[in-house]
Design an enzyme around this catalytic site. Structure first.
Site, PDB file in Angstrom:
ATOM      1  N   LYS A  23     -15.555  -9.799  16.506  1.00  0.00           N
ATOM      2  CA  LYS A  23     -14.940 -11.069  17.172  1.00  0.00           C
ATOM      3  C   LYS A  23     -13.761 -11.505  16.736  1.00  0.00           C
ATOM      4  CE  LYS A  23     -16.360 -15.637  18.812  1.00  0.00           C
ATOM      5  NZ  LYS A  23     -17.704 -16.648  18.666  1.00  0.00           N
TER       6      LYS A  23
ATOM      7  N   SER B 201     -19.341 -18.084  23.348  1.00  0.00           N
ATOM      8  CA  SER B 201     -17.862 -17.813  22.869  1.00  0.00           C
ATOM      9  C   SER B 201     -17.705 -16.297  22.577  1.00  0.00           C
ATOM     10  CB  SER B 201     -17.201 -18.768  22.037  1.00  0.00           C
ATOM     11  OG  SER B 201     -17.845 -18.689  20.820  1.00  0.00           O
TER      12      SER B 201
ATOM     13  N   SER C 294     -23.572 -18.860  20.849  1.00  0.00           N
ATOM     14  CA  SER C 294     -22.577 -18.099  21.283  1.00  0.00           C
ATOM     15  C   SER C 294     -22.600 -16.574  21.018  1.00  0.00           C
ATOM     16  CB  SER C 294     -21.078 -18.708  20.492  1.00  0.00           C
ATOM     17  OG  SER C 294     -20.633 -19.701  20.927  1.00  0.00           O
TER      18      SER C 294
END
Length: 223
Positions: free
Chosen positions: A78, A153, A177
């Protein structure tokens, strides 16, 4: 056999037994990214040169008899987790050109374990969102239905795993997330117990809640 479709545990056995090479596995994943990611939008940066160098190092380790569970396994990160020499943007124009001079502890440990870092995944800007529609750069789409969201996210990480654009990925979870996009994309995500995994090198959202964790194709791989 489509190498990009392998899970981590399955690929590990094939690598350990010499049935596939780390370079061939990495090249298959990179080719899959090139073919599919223009539709999915899971990656902000593809680190092809870095990945192939790490794959070559993994092959040497395997030939020397050192093949751990992650040796030669293509992993995505990420884009709020610092990666030395690979830009880390948090999906924000403010950090568009930021290239960290150091690795986050989790990336150090992946590299020490012989993993292959293939690139950085899209996300909601600074992890503030739950749909991956709020990146400054692009939308990420759900691989099962390109008209739907992948969650967020960590939507880029979940979508990348779901679309076979890596064998596993790291996300971060403050209020869901990792877990929510994993559920949206039909993969497995884990938020570890707070403090179990180092947050050094993670761009913080809420330091008292943030945790880095894995997203994979199945429970065995997450474990």
């Amino acid at each position: 056999m489509n190498l990009h479709e392998l899970g981590i545990a399955e690929a590990h056995q094939l690598l350990k037994n010499g049935q596939i090479s780390a370079t061939a596995l990495t090249e298959a994943v990179l080719a899959r990214i090139q073919a599919v990611d223009p539709q999915v939008g899971a990656y902000l940066t593809v680190a092809q040169e870095n990945a192939l160098a790490q794959a070559a190092a993994a092959e040497q380790a395997i030939s020397d008899g050192r093949c751990g569970p992650l040796t030669g396994i293509p992993i995505a990160i990420k884009d709020l987790i610092c990666t030395r020499g690979i830009r880390t943007t948090c999906a924000s124009r403010m950090l568009e050109g930021f290239v960290p001079p150091y690795d986050a502890t989790v990336v150090e440990r992946l590299s020490a374990a012989g993993a292959v870092i293939v690139g950085k995944n899209n996300m909601d800007e600074f992890a503030m969102g739950s749909s991956t529609e709020h990146s400054a750069f692009q939308l990420t789409r759900n691989p099962w239905n390109l008209k739907r969201i992948p969650g967020g996210s960590s939507g880029g990480s979940a979508a990348a795993v779901s679309a076979d654009l890596c064998l596993g990925a790291l996300g971060s979870d403050t209020g869901g997330s990792i877990r929510q996009p994993a559920s949206h994309c039909g993969v497995v995500g884990l938020k570890p117990t707070y403090g179990r995994v180092s947050r050094f090198g993670l761009v913080a959202f809420a330091s008292s809640l943030d945790q880095i964790g894995p997203i994979t194709k199945n429970v065995t791989d997450t474990a």
